[in-house]
Design an enzyme around this catalytic site. Sequence first.
Site, PDB file in Angstrom:
ATOM      1  N   TYR A  74      -6.607   6.818  -5.355  1.00 33.40           N
ATOM      2  CA  TYR A  74      -7.288   5.651  -4.879  1.00 33.40           C
ATOM      3  C   TYR A  74      -8.616   5.651  -3.901  1.00 33.40           C
ATOM      4  O   TYR A  74      -9.236   5.210  -3.420  1.00 33.40           O
ATOM      5  CB  TYR A  74      -6.310   4.966  -3.836  1.00 33.40           C
ATOM      6  N   HIS A  79     -10.306  -1.226  -2.615  1.00 37.15           N
ATOM      7  CA  HIS A  79      -9.403  -1.431  -1.824  1.00 37.15           C
ATOM      8  C   HIS A  79      -8.963  -0.586  -0.762  1.00 37.15           C
ATOM      9  O   HIS A  79      -8.307  -0.754   0.061  1.00 37.15           O
ATOM     10  CB  HIS A  79      -7.972  -1.394  -2.678  1.00 37.15           C
ATOM     11  N   TYR A 124       1.408   2.626   1.594  1.00 40.27           N
ATOM     12  CA  TYR A 124       0.743   1.954   0.453  1.00 40.27           C
ATOM     13  C   TYR A 124       0.748   0.453   1.017  1.00 40.27           C
ATOM     14  O   TYR A 124       1.148   0.131   1.786  1.00 40.27           O
ATOM     15  CB  TYR A 124       1.638   1.895  -0.678  1.00 40.27           C
ATOM     16  N   ASN A 126       0.602  -2.618   0.590  1.00 43.66           N
ATOM     17  CA  ASN A 126       1.516  -3.703   0.502  1.00 43.66           C
ATOM     18  C   ASN A 126       2.605  -3.580   1.683  1.00 43.66           C
ATOM     19  O   ASN A 126       3.218  -4.636   1.753  1.00 43.66           O
ATOM     20  CB  ASN A 126       2.231  -4.142  -0.752  1.00 43.66           C
ATOM     21  N   ASN A 172      -2.521  -8.558   0.774  1.00 44.11           N
ATOM     22  CA  ASN A 172      -1.307  -8.469   0.844  1.00 44.11           C
ATOM     23  C   ASN A 172      -0.804  -7.430   1.998  1.00 44.11           C
ATOM     24  O   ASN A 172       0.133  -7.496   2.873  1.00 44.11           O
ATOM     25  CB  ASN A 172      -0.608  -7.806  -0.436  1.00 44.11           C
TER      26      ASN A 172
END
Length: 256
Positions: A74, A79, A124, A126, A172
């Site tokens: 990532y 994000h 993570y 969320n 989220n």
Amino acid sequence: MSLLTAATPTTSAHFSAPLLPSSHAPRRWVAAPLRHIRRPRLVPVVASVPDPAAGPVEYTPWLIAGLGNPGNKYYGTRHNVGFEMVDRIAREEGITMNTIQSKSLLGVGSIGEVPVLLVKPQSYMNYSGEAIGPLAAYYQVPLRHILLVYDDMSLPNGVLRIQRKGGHGRHNGLQNVIEQLDGHREFPRLSIGIGSPPGKMDTRAFLLQKFSSEERVQIDTALEQGVDAVRTLVLKGFSGSIERFNLVQKYKFHRV
């Protein structure tokens, strides 16, 4: 009594006085103290006082958390710009991110003489609140000194915005933080514009995509400007400087 309620400090709260968890607190939220965390000394700073006219007192620390996903997969994606901002602040302020606590990678240091805790949740995106909530309680950081940094699709790429409070905007990670703070939304946030998906592109695919070369230049510039804005917020609070910053950001790509 909730963890957040129990964690509400007086103006003398600081890193060296961790909150002892309530007997009603769920065990998964209890973060064991780490012996190798260096506790910043108490510093009298005028900016720490809700009413500066009351005179300097011992400073209440800031918790600055960037939202993102851990792992090389990532790195550099849209994000994860929250992680990038925390990394940039750490580099500019000489803070080493080398401690694991409460599902987070964190660094303890200062901006100017103001103690700060830089946080990159490793739970993570969320589930970011599962890391940030316990840290805020453990270090007795009040809502007004919890700064969240995250990506925002409602803003053009590279545009920044600082707010005193707000909702989650269907983000989220931000939503989970609000849930873990007992539904409270009255904490500052720095949102970093990443633009919106083109055409019918899937939102998830867009968020996990890396920036184009042109977009990357805009983001790198935004990170530099973001460090200055965070310094101003930590040292001076929500002053006229922050209002001017937001105005300049809003129109910085407009051509006259």
